[in-house]
Design an enzyme around this catalytic site. Structure first.
Site, PDB file in Angstrom:
ATOM      1  N   HIS A 255     164.008  66.414 139.198  1.00 45.56           N
ATOM      2  CA  HIS A 255     163.403  65.215 139.937  1.00 45.56           C
ATOM      3  C   HIS A 255     162.323  64.241 139.261  1.00 45.56           C
ATOM      4  O   HIS A 255     161.764  64.751 138.271  1.00 45.56           O
ATOM      5  CB  HIS A 255     162.891  65.899 141.267  1.00 45.56           C
ATOM      6  CG  HIS A 255     161.674  66.419 141.077  1.00 45.56           C
ATOM      7  ND1 HIS A 255     161.568  67.680 140.669  1.00 45.56           N
ATOM      8  CD2 HIS A 255     160.363  66.160 141.212  1.00 45.56           C
ATOM      9  CE1 HIS A 255     160.205  68.112 140.484  1.00 45.56           C
ATOM     10  NE2 HIS A 255     159.385  67.245 140.680  1.00 45.56           N
TER      11      HIS A 255
ATOM     12  N   HIS B 233     157.578  60.267 135.861  1.00 50.57           N
ATOM     13  CA  HIS B 233     158.547  61.124 134.790  1.00 50.57           C
ATOM     14  C   HIS B 233     159.286  62.192 135.220  1.00 50.57           C
ATOM     15  O   HIS B 233     158.944  62.575 136.540  1.00 50.57           O
ATOM     16  CB  HIS B 233     157.304  61.537 133.745  1.00 50.57           C
ATOM     17  CG  HIS B 233     156.504  62.792 134.429  1.00 50.57           C
ATOM     18  ND1 HIS B 233     155.395  62.372 135.215  1.00 50.57           N
ATOM     19  CD2 HIS B 233     156.511  63.964 134.660  1.00 50.57           C
ATOM     20  CE1 HIS B 233     154.728  63.442 135.631  1.00 50.57           C
ATOM     21  NE2 HIS B 233     155.737  64.524 135.453  1.00 50.57           N
TER      22      HIS B 233
HETATM   23  P1  ATP Z   1     155.408  75.393 139.319  1.00 50.62           P
HETATM   24  O1  ATP Z   1     154.205  74.858 139.871  1.00 50.62           O
HETATM   25  O2  ATP Z   1     155.846  76.741 139.941  1.00 50.62           O
HETATM   26  O3  ATP Z   1     155.741  75.232 137.652  1.00 50.62           O
HETATM   27  P2  ATP Z   1     156.409  72.804 140.329  1.00 50.62           P
HETATM   28  O4  ATP Z   1     155.416  72.190 139.593  1.00 50.62           O
HETATM   29  O5  ATP Z   1     157.948  71.974 140.051  1.00 50.62           O
HETATM   30  O6  ATP Z   1     156.619  74.310 139.693  1.00 50.62           O
HETATM   31  P3  ATP Z   1     155.088  72.255 142.553  1.00 50.62           P
HETATM   32  O7  ATP Z   1     153.742  72.595 141.884  1.00 50.62           O
HETATM   33  O8  ATP Z   1     155.327  72.479 144.076  1.00 50.62           O
HETATM   34  O9  ATP Z   1     156.028  72.792 141.909  1.00 50.62           O
HETATM   35  O10 ATP Z   1     155.183  70.667 142.329  1.00 50.62           O
HETATM   36  C1  ATP Z   1     155.974  69.743 142.862  1.00 50.62           C
HETATM   37  C2  ATP Z   1     156.389  68.375 142.159  1.00 50.62           C
HETATM   38  O11 ATP Z   1     154.867  67.763 142.224  1.00 50.62           O
HETATM   39  C3  ATP Z   1     156.308  68.644 140.614  1.00 50.62           C
HETATM   40  O12 ATP Z   1     156.984  67.314 140.307  1.00 50.62           O
HETATM   41  C4  ATP Z   1     154.963  68.480 140.052  1.00 50.62           C
HETATM   42  O13 ATP Z   1     155.010  67.912 138.958  1.00 50.62           O
HETATM   43  C5  ATP Z   1     154.213  67.555 141.086  1.00 50.62           C
HETATM   44  N1  ATP Z   1     153.022  67.877 141.186  1.00 50.62           N
HETATM   45  C6  ATP Z   1     152.420  69.002 141.230  1.00 50.62           C
HETATM   46  N2  ATP Z   1     150.955  69.335 141.469  1.00 50.62           N
HETATM   47  C7  ATP Z   1     150.555  67.541 141.385  1.00 50.62           C
HETATM   48  C8  ATP Z   1     149.485  67.045 141.299  1.00 50.62           C
HETATM   49  N3  ATP Z   1     148.524  67.603 141.527  1.00 50.62           N
HETATM   50  N4  ATP Z   1     149.487  65.554 141.103  1.00 50.62           N
HETATM   51  C9  ATP Z   1     150.574  64.895 141.067  1.00 50.62           C
HETATM   52  N5  ATP Z   1     151.808  65.606 140.896  1.00 50.62           N
HETATM   53  C10 ATP Z   1     151.906  66.968 141.110  1.00 50.62           C
END
Ligand code: ATP
Ligand code: MG
Length: 195
Positions: free
Chosen positions: A59, A143
């Site tokens: 995504h 991205h």
């Molecule tokens: P994991 O944390 O288990 O590696 P994930 O990053 O896909 O998996 P989430 O941390 O719930 O899952 O994040 C969901 C989406 O939001 C992802 O695209 C992640 O890159 C983005 N994201 C997470 N934290 C932030 C943040 N602090 N700022 C901006 N984008 C974020």
């Protein structure tokens, strides 16, 4: 006294409990053809090692909200449902990486972000602020994450020149549950951008 959770808090959420906060984000979802091309790119990057994002989870984040209290989740849904934007084209033509501890994240993104994408991000940001959510001020860098925990010692193939044409039309509100096995996404609402 315990600190209040911030928007980036990783406080455990449990969607099966009605009053539990949910970790939410808005994203654009690729359609089947774009998803396949992203998956192919992941295969081309295998040399870099690491953990590819499961194909079904690929995504482009529009806005990350973090933990949202249960009583605000419906208002966030309404925001997603009310988006009236038009679909737009973007070209994923740039590979990049950023460090995360001793590993790095590999991503593909547009070298030129279409104005409609920035506008959508700003509109969502404005609307979630209006309902009292706090979202960070960081610069928005669109991205698609392809691989997590890639090995910094192994170089990714430099001859790769991605050129993925994407007509983005699937906007989703996603709940992410952080599990020991990785995050588990659930689409709460999908909205089609108009032609
Ligand atoms: P994991 O944390 O288990 O590696 P994930 O990053 O896909 O998996 P989430 O941390 O719930 O899952 O994040 C969901 C989406 O939001 C992802 O695209 C992640 O890159 C983005 N994201 C997470 N934290 C932030 C943040 N602090 N700022 C901006 N984008 C974020
Ligand atoms: Mg994460």
């Amino acid at each position: 006294m315990p600190k209040p959770p911030t928007e980036n808090s990783t406080k455990r959420t449990d969607p099966s409990l009605p009053d539990s906060p949910q970790r939410l984000f808005f994203a654009l979802l690729p359609d089947g053809a774009v998803r396949k091309r992203l998956h192919q790119l992941q295969k081309d990057l295998e040399k870099a090692g690491g953990r590819p994002v499961p194909e079904e989870n690929l995504h482009l984040t529009l806005l990350f909200l973090g933990n949202v209290e249960a009583d605000k989740v419906d208002a966030v849904r309404d925001i997603a449902a009310g988006i009236e934007g038009k679909r737009f084209d973007l070209v994923l033509d740039t590979l990049g990486g950023f460090r995360q501890n001793n590993a790095r994240i590999l991503w593909v993104g547009p070298s030129e972000s279409p104005p409609a994408l920035g506008a959508l991000h700003q509109s969502l940001r404005r609307q979630v602020r209006k309902i009292g959510l706090r979202v960070g001020k960081g610069v928005y860098r669109p991205h698609v994450t392809l691989v997590r925990k890639a090995d910094l010692r192994k170089k990714s193939p430099e001859d790769l020149e991605p050129d993925i044409q994407w007509t983005a039309h699937r906007l989703a509100l996603i709940a992410s549950e952080l599990l020991p096995s990785g995050s588990c996404y659930k689409t709460l609402l999908e909205k089609k951008l108009s032609e």
